[in-house]
Design a protein around this motif. Structure first.
Motif, PDB file in Angstrom:
ATOM      1  N   UNK A 187       0.817  -1.218   0.000  1.00 44.68           N
ATOM      2  CA  UNK A 187       0.000   0.000   0.000  1.00 44.68           C
ATOM      3  C   UNK A 187       0.845   1.260   0.000  1.00 44.68           C
ATOM      4  N   UNK A 188       2.016   1.221   0.650  1.00 46.49           N
ATOM      5  CA  UNK A 188       2.827   2.442   0.740  1.00 46.49           C
ATOM      6  C   UNK A 188       3.447   2.829  -0.615  1.00 46.49           C
ATOM      7  N   UNK A 189       3.420   1.913  -1.590  1.00 46.66           N
ATOM      8  CA  UNK A 189       3.957   2.234  -2.909  1.00 46.66           C
ATOM      9  C   UNK A 189       2.884   2.770  -3.867  1.00 46.66           C
ATOM     10  N   UNK A 190       1.629   2.805  -3.411  1.00 44.50           N
ATOM     11  CA  UNK A 190       0.528   3.305  -4.240  1.00 44.50           C
ATOM     12  C   UNK A 190       0.270   4.756  -3.842  1.00 44.50           C
ATOM     13  N   UNK A 191       0.378   5.672  -4.802  1.00 43.35           N
ATOM     14  CA  UNK A 191       0.247   7.102  -4.521  1.00 43.35           C
ATOM     15  C   UNK A 191      -1.107   7.621  -4.978  1.00 43.35           C
ATOM     16  N   UNK A 192      -1.797   8.313  -4.071  1.00 45.26           N
ATOM     17  CA  UNK A 192      -3.052   8.967  -4.436  1.00 45.26           C
ATOM     18  C   UNK A 192      -2.738  10.383  -4.942  1.00 45.26           C
ATOM     19  N   UNK A 193      -3.311  10.708  -6.099  1.00 41.76           N
ATOM     20  CA  UNK A 193      -3.055  12.021  -6.691  1.00 41.76           C
ATOM     21  C   UNK A 193      -4.369  12.713  -7.053  1.00 41.76           C
ATOM     22  N   UNK A 194      -4.306  14.032  -7.253  1.00 41.70           N
ATOM     23  CA  UNK A 194      -5.498  14.830  -7.460  1.00 41.70           C
ATOM     24  C   UNK A 194      -6.077  14.744  -8.859  1.00 41.70           C
ATOM     25  N   UNK A 195      -7.122  15.545  -9.071  1.00 42.44           N
ATOM     26  CA  UNK A 195      -7.859  15.527 -10.334  1.00 42.44           C
ATOM     27  C   UNK A 195      -6.986  15.944 -11.508  1.00 42.44           C
ATOM     28  N   UNK A 196      -6.066  16.870 -11.313  1.00 36.83           N
ATOM     29  CA  UNK A 196      -5.212  17.361 -12.392  1.00 36.83           C
ATOM     30  C   UNK A 196      -4.395  16.237 -13.014  1.00 36.83           C
ATOM     31  N   UNK A 218      13.542   4.920 -11.294  1.00 36.84           N
ATOM     32  CA  UNK A 218      14.877   4.870 -11.892  1.00 36.84           C
ATOM     33  C   UNK A 218      15.979   4.723 -10.853  1.00 36.84           C
ATOM     34  N   UNK A 219      15.672   4.963  -9.575  1.00 38.54           N
ATOM     35  CA  UNK A 219      16.672   4.765  -8.534  1.00 38.54           C
ATOM     36  C   UNK A 219      17.099   6.053  -7.847  1.00 38.54           C
ATOM     37  N   UNK A 220      17.761   5.903  -6.717  1.00 37.18           N
ATOM     38  CA  UNK A 220      18.145   7.049  -5.887  1.00 37.18           C
ATOM     39  C   UNK A 220      19.086   8.015  -6.588  1.00 37.18           C
ATOM     40  N   UNK A 221      19.877   7.510  -7.543  1.00 40.11           N
ATOM     41  CA  UNK A 221      20.802   8.420  -8.226  1.00 40.11           C
ATOM     42  C   UNK A 221      20.075   9.478  -9.045  1.00 40.11           C
ATOM     43  N   UNK A 222      18.759   9.298  -9.232  1.00 37.52           N
ATOM     44  CA  UNK A 222      17.961  10.275  -9.960  1.00 37.52           C
ATOM     45  C   UNK A 222      17.115  11.138  -9.031  1.00 37.52           C
ATOM     46  N   UNK A 223      17.373  11.057  -7.716  1.00 42.05           N
ATOM     47  CA  UNK A 223      16.650  11.923  -6.776  1.00 42.05           C
ATOM     48  C   UNK A 223      16.283  11.200  -5.493  1.00 42.05           C
ATOM     49  N   UNK A 224      16.068  11.978  -4.444  1.00 44.00           N
ATOM     50  CA  UNK A 224      15.710  11.406  -3.147  1.00 44.00           C
ATOM     51  C   UNK A 224      14.205  11.321  -2.936  1.00 44.00           C
ATOM     52  N   UNK A 225      13.432  11.486  -3.996  1.00 48.97           N
ATOM     53  CA  UNK A 225      11.976  11.447  -3.864  1.00 48.97           C
ATOM     54  C   UNK A 225      11.508  10.034  -3.522  1.00 48.97           C
ATOM     55  N   UNK A 226      10.450   9.951  -2.729  1.00 50.83           N
ATOM     56  CA  UNK A 226       9.932   8.640  -2.325  1.00 50.83           C
ATOM     57  C   UNK A 226       8.699   8.223  -3.111  1.00 50.83           C
ATOM     58  N   UNK A 227       8.115   9.159  -3.878  1.00 51.38           N
ATOM     59  CA  UNK A 227       6.912   8.831  -4.648  1.00 51.38           C
ATOM     60  C   UNK A 227       6.793   9.770  -5.838  1.00 51.38           C
TER      61      UNK A 227
END
Length: 915
Positions: A187-196, A218-227
Motif C-alpha cells: 500500500x505504501x507504494x501506491x500514490x493517491x493524486x489529485x484531479x489534475x 529509476x533509482x536514488x541516483x535520480x533523486x531522493x523522492x519517495x513517490x
C-alpha cells in the motif's frame, strides 16, 4: 562492446561489429543482460510490439491495425496523437463495433499545437515528434479489475520490469483502484493524486473518469523522492502506462452519473517502454532509433557520440524527423504552406538544418530512408509501398530548402547592411522572417548580428514568435468531445435486432415497419405529406456508406405510399429510409413492399466497380503509393481521390483510360465473399486501407486482377460498365489528387462532345478534321512571323521615342532623362535600353501609367554609382510619393504605386535629389 550500469543492473551492449543475428529483414542490435543466471538477450522493439498485441489477442481482443497519422475523417486534429483517436466515435456512443475489446499499436505524431515540443526534440531524452502508442481498450466489457490485472501481467511478464520498480498512482477518491493494486504492490507504494493528474475528461461535459498510472523507479541516483507525487519533474519516477476508466457522465451542472457501460482506454508509449526494457536513459538509445542513427553514421561518415553536445543532437533530430516525415507522407500528407503541411515542412527544414551541421550540402534524407524501412517496414508495409513517393518528395523539398538557405544567408547580409542605417539594430520582424521563412536558427542570427557589431530587437522577435505559436495552436485543435444521447441506441436494444440488408434482390421485398421518425422523434404513424424516416426489419435499400450514395425508390402497401429520396446508416445496425409519404398513412408494425429504383442502382453499381478498376490502373501506372483517399459514387459519375504528389501527365491519363477500358472489354465476372478480417489483413493480394475501421468479418470484391475490401454494391460483369472516360484530374489538397470520371452512355456523350468541337473548328477553317493539325501548325508559324515583325516595329518606334526624349543637364554636369512616357509597363525596360545608347553616362528615370498604377524604372550608369548615386535609393524616395513598393540594385531598380495623381511629384523628387 561497452557496459552500462543502471539501477543495479549490468547491461552488455554488443554493437553490430561485435556480434549480430539476422532478425526478419534487418540486423537487430543484440542487447544482453547479465544476471545471476548468466547472459540473457533482451527484447527488441519489434518483438515487444508483437508480444503486446499477441497477449491481448489471446484474451479475445480484436487486433486493430494502426489508423493513419493523417485523420482525414476528423477535422479537429492535424495528426493522430493518441491511441484512442480511432475509437473516438465508439467512446462517444456514435457507433458500435462488432467487438467490445481491442488492442492496437498506434502511430502518433505530436509536432504542432498544444503538444508542440519540436524545438526540444534531439536535445532531451524523452521528446519525439513521432512515437508508437501501445493500448488495450474495453467498450463496455471489462473494467478496473481486469484492466489492472492485464497491466501488471504485461509489465512484469512481457516488459520484464521487476516488481519492486513499479509504483502505481490512483485518483485520490478511487478507493476501488487503490484496493485492486494492493494485490500486487504494498500500500505504501501506491500514490493517491489529485484531479489534475489522475482524472480524465473528454470535455466540459460527457464521459469522464479516474485513471491509474504506472511509474518506473529509476533509482536514488535520480533523486531522493519517495513517490511520483514528490517528483514533480519526473526525474526519478518515469510514467510508462496510463489506464483511463471512463466511469461517469458529467452533466452541464457539474454533477456526475454512472455510465451504464463503463469503458477502458489505456496507452503505453512503446519507445518509453523500450527504454526501461533495454536499460536506456534516452529514447534515442533504444535498438530501433540506434538502427536509424547507424544509417546516418554511414551516410554522413561521422560517428555518433551520445555525449557530444554539438553533433549528437544532429543525429537524434534527423532520426526522429525522418520517422515523422516518412510515416506522414506514406499516409498521404505532404510538406506545404498551411496546417499540417506547414508543420511537416517545418520538421523537414529542421532536419535539413541539423544535417547541414553534419556536413550535408545536398539532399540526404532519401539515403537514410532504407534504414527506417529496414527496421519498421515489416510491421508497417505502407513505408515500402510509398518508398518512391517519399524519396521524390524528400528530394524536391530538400533541394528547395538548400537553395533557400543559400538565399537566406545572402538576405541576412543584405538586412545587416540595411540595419547599419537604423542605429545598428536588426529588427525583430527581419529576424523572425529569417527564422520562420528561411529556417535560420535564432542563435545563428544573433551570431551574425554580433559579427557586425549590432544588436537584434529580441522583444519584437519574441512577440512575433508568440503570435505564430498561438496561430499554430488555433490550427491544431485538440479533440473536441461531445456526449450526445443517440436516439437509435434504445431502439436497437428494444428490438434486439439490426436491420438486415438484402444485397442482391431481383424483385421488390416484403418487410415490417419497426420505427417511424419525424423531426428526430419516434411517432406511431406517418400521415400524408409528412417528411420522415422509416425503420424496417430488413431492406433491399443500400445505405450511403464508403462513398457510395444511398438508394432511392418506394415503400408501400394498400394503405399508403412513401417515396424514398435517400437511405443512410446514422448508427451501426440502423438503415434509415428518408423521404415523404405521398399518399395514405403508414403505421408501426405495418407490412410493406420495398422497391428500389433498380435502373439507378445499376448505374451506381457500374460506377462503383469502375472505381475499383481505376484504383488498380492508377497503381499500375503511378506505383503502389497511389492509394485511395476517398471516393463518391452515384448514378451520374464517380469521383476518386488518391495520394499522389504531382499532376498526371497526358500520357499517364491516356494509359489509365486504356487499362480500364481493356478490363471492361474483357467482360470479367465480379465475385464477392466474406472472410475474417484477421485472415484478410494478412493477404498481400487484397487491397485494404491502412487506418480504415474494419469489422471482424469483411467483404471482398474480387475481379481477378483486383481484390479490395468493400461493402458497396457492384455490377456482375465488367462489360456492364460499357465505356470509361476521365473528365477531370486536379489537386484537392497537398499530396492528394482527384479524378472525376464517367461511364456508359455519359462517357460516349463525352467523346462525341470532343468530336463535335473538332468538326466545328474544321468548319470554321473550311477544311476536313483530319487537316486540323496541319492547318494549326501553319497558323502558329504565321503568328510567330507576325510577332517577330511586331517586335521589330515596336523596337524601331522605341528607338525613335528614345531619340526624341529630352536629355537635361544639371550645373554639376550630371546628365539625366527623367520623364513620363506613353508606353505599356512591359516596354519600359526596352525603352530604357534604347535610351541608354543615347545617354551612356547619366541617370534615366521613366514613368508610365498602366493598369491603374504608376510604373517607375530607374537606371544609373556605373561611373555615377561610384559617386554615390544609386538607382535603388532613388526608387525608394520616389515610391513614397506614389505609395508604392519595389526594389532593385544600384544600377537598376523598378517599382509601382497606386497614387497615379502624384506621378509628376515622384519625378520631381528624383530631379531634386540629383540637384
Amino acid at each position: 562492446m561497452f557496459y552500462v550500469n543502471r539501477n543495479n543492473y549490468a547491461y552488455i551492449i554488443l554493437r553490430k561489429t561485435d556480434f549480430a543475428i539476422e532478425n526478419g529483414s534487418y540486423f537487430a542490435y543484440n542487447l544482453l543482460t547479465k544476471t545471476n543466471k548468466g547472459l540473457h538477450r533482451m527484447l527488441t522493439t519489434q518483438e515487444v510490439r508483437s508480444k503486446f498485441c499477441e497477449y491481448f489477442k489471446k484474451l479475445k481482443h480484436a487486433h486493430i491495425p494502426s489508423s493513419s497519422v493523417v485523420p482525414l475523417d476528423d477535422p479537429s486534429l492535424l495528426f493522430t496523437n493518441a491511441g484512442m483517436n480511432q475509437f473516438k466515435d465508439v467512446f462517444l456512443g456514435k457507433s458500435i463495433r462488432d467487438y467490445n475489446r481491442a488492442v492496437s499499436c498506434q502511430k502518433c505524431i505530436r509536432a504542432g499545437g498544444k503538444h508542440n515540443d519540436l524545438e526540444n526534440v534531439g536535445h532531451t531524452a524523452r521528446h519525439l515528434t513521432f512515437f508508437e502508442m501501445l493500448g488495450n481498450f474495453s467498450f463496455g466489457d471489462y473494467f478496473k479489475k481486469d484492466a489492472i490485472d492485464f497491466a501488471w501481467s504485461v509489465s512484469t511478464e512481457i516488459f520484464k520490469i521487476p516488481d519492486e520498480k513499479i509504483f502505481p498512482t490512483v485518483f485520490e477518491k478511487d478507493d476501488e483502484a487503490f484496493e485492486l493494486w494492493t494485490k500486487y504492490v504494498p500500500a505504501h507504494k501506491i500514490t493517491k493524486m489529485g484531479e489534475k493528474d489522475n482524472f480524465w475528461s473528454m470535455g466540459e461535459t460527457g464521459p469522464c473518469g479516474p485513471c491509474t498510472e504506472l511509474y518506473y523507479d529509476l533509482g536514488k541516483e535520480f533523486g531522493d523522492f519517495s513517490s511520483p507525487l514528490q517528483d514533480t519533474e519526473g526525474n526519478r519516477f518515469l510514467e510508462f502506462w496510463n489506464l483511463v476508466f471512463m466511469q461517469f457522465n458529467k452533466k452541464v451542472d457539474g454533477t456526475q452519473e454512472l455510465l451504464p457501460k463503463p469503458s477502458v482506454d489505456t496507452g503505453a508509449g512503446l519507445e518509453r517502454v523500450m527504454c526501461l526494457i533495454q536499460g536506456k536513459e534516452s529514447l534515442f538509445e533504444i535498438d530501433l532509433m540506434r538502427h536509424i542513427i547507424s544509417g546516418i553514421e554511414k551516410v554522413s561518415k561521422k560517428t555518433y557520440d551520445f555525449h557530444d553536445p554539438v553533433f549528437a543532437p544532429c543525429f537524434r533530430v534527423i532520426a526522429d524527423h525522418l520517422r515523422c516525415l516518412a510515416f506522414a507522407i506514406s499516409d498521404g500528407a505532404q510538406p506545404g504552406n498551411i496546417e499540417r503541411g506547414y508543420v511537416l515542412r517545418k520538421v523537414l527544414r529542421r532536419a535539413v538544418r541539423y544535417g547541414k551541421q553534419l556536413g550535408f550540402d545536398r539532399p540526404f534524407l532519401s539515403d537514410i530512408l532504407p534504414y527506417l524501412i529496414e527496421i519498421m517496414g515489416p510491421d508497417y508495409p505502407e513505408l515500402l509501398l510509398s518508398k518512391t513517393k517519399i524519396e521524390e518528395i524528400f528530394e524536391q523539398e530538400e533541394e528547395a530548402f538548400f537553395r533557400t538557405l543559400k538565399r537566406g544567408g545572402n538576405l541576412l547580409n543584405q538586412i545587416v547592411e540595411e540595419s547599419k542605417a537604423h542605429h545598428k539594430v536588426l529588427s525583430g520582424n527581419d529576424a523572425f522572417k529569417l527564422k520562420d521563412t528561411y529556417g535560420l536558427p535564432f542563435d545563428e542570427i544573433l551570431l551574425f548580428a554580433k559579427d557586425y557589431g549590432f544588436s537584434v530587437d529580441t522583444n519584437e522577435y519574441e512577440r512575433l514568435e508568440k503570435e505564430a505559436k498561438e496561430k499554430s495552436k488555433a490550427a491544431h485543435k485538440e479533440v473536441v468531445h461531445m456526449h450526445k444521447e443517440n436516439v437509435y441506441l434504445d431502439f436497437l436494444e428494444k428490438h434486439a435486432h439490426e436491420c438486415t440488408f438484402i444485397r442482391n434482390p431481383n424483385t421488390p421485398q416484403e418487410a415490417k415497419i419497426l420505427g417511424l421518425l419525424v423531426d428526430g422523434q419516434f411517432v406511431d404513424a406517418l400521415n400524408v405529406g409528412q417528411v420522415g424516416i422509416i425503420l424496417t426489419d430488413k431492406t433491399p435499400f443500400y445505405a450511403e456508406m464508403g462513398g457510395q450514395v444511398g438508394d432511392t425508390g418506394k415503400i408501400f402497401n394498400d394503405r399508403g405510399t412513401f417515396t424514398v429520396t435517400d437511405c443512410t446508416s446514422p448508427y451501426k445496425g440502423i438503415i434509415a429510409h428518408v423521404g415523404k409519404l405521398e399518399s395514405g398513412v403508414l403505421s408501426i408494425k405495418d407490412h410493406v413492399v420495398m422497391e428500389v429504383d433498380f435502373d439507378r442502382r445499376q448505374k451506381i453499381a457500374n460506377n462503383h466497380t469502375a472505381t475499383h478498376i481505376l484504383h488498380w490502373a492508377l497503381r499500375r501506372v503511378l506505383g503502389e503509393q497511389a492509394r485511395q483517399a476517398g471516393s463518391i459514387v452515384d448514378q451520374n459519375h464517380l469521383r476518386f481521390d488518391f495520394y499522389h504528389h504531382k499532376a498526371l501527365t497526358f500520357d499517364e491519363i491516356r494509359t489509365i483510360e486504356e487499362l480500364v477500358n481493356e478490363k471492361i472489354r474483357q467482360n470479367l465476372p465480379i465475385q464477392s465473399y466474406e472472410m475474417p478480417y484477421q485472415e484478410a489483413k494478412d493477404r498481400k493480394d487484397i487491397i485494404q486501407f491502412f487506418g480504415e475501421k474494419y469489422s471482424a468479418h469483411v467483404r471482398v470484391i474480387d475481379i481477378d486482377f483486383s481484390k479490395e475490401l468493400c461493402g458497396g454494391t457492384h455490377t456482375s460483369m465488367t462489360g456492364n460498365i460499357g465505356y470509361f472516360r476521365l473528365e477531370k484530374e486536379s489537386s484537392i489538397a497537398q499530396g492528394i489528387r482527384r479524378i472525376e470520371a464517367i461511364t456508359g452512355k455519359k462517357a460516349e456523350e463525352f467523346s462525341y462532345l470532343f468530336e463535335d468541337r473538332l468538326h466545328k473548328l474544321a468548319d470554321k477553317l473550311k477544311i476536313v478534321p483530319a487537316k486540323l493539325e496541319e492547318r494549326f501548325d501553319r497558323v502558329l508559324e504565321e503568328a510567330k512571323e507576325f510577332e517577330k515583325e511586331l517586335k521589330n516595329l515596336q523596337k524601331h518606334q522605341l528607338h525613335l521615342l528614345a531619340k526624341s526624349l529630352e536629355k537635361n543637364e544639371l550645373p554639376s554636369k550630371l546628365k539625366y532623362c527623367v520623364q513620363s512616357v506613353t508606353v505599356s509597363s512591359g516596354l519600359l525596360k526596352t525603352l530604357a535600353d534604347e535610351l541608354a545608347k543615347e545617354l551612356p553616362t547619366g541617370v534615366i528615370a521613366l514613368l508610365c501609367i498602366d493598369n491603374e498604377k504608376a510604373h517607375l524604372l530607374i537606371r544609373v550608369s556605373s561611373d555615377l554609382i561610384q559617386k554615390g548615386i544609386k538607382a535603388n535609393e532613388l526608387l525608394q524616395l520616389a515610391l513614397k510619393d506614389i505609395e508604392g513598393n519595389g526594389g532593385g540594385k544600384p544600377d537598376s531598380a523598378q517599382g509601382a504605386g497606386k497614387n497615379i495623381q502624384n506621378s509628376p511629384k515622384a519625378l520631381n523628387t528624383i530631379i531634386a535629389h540629383l540637384s
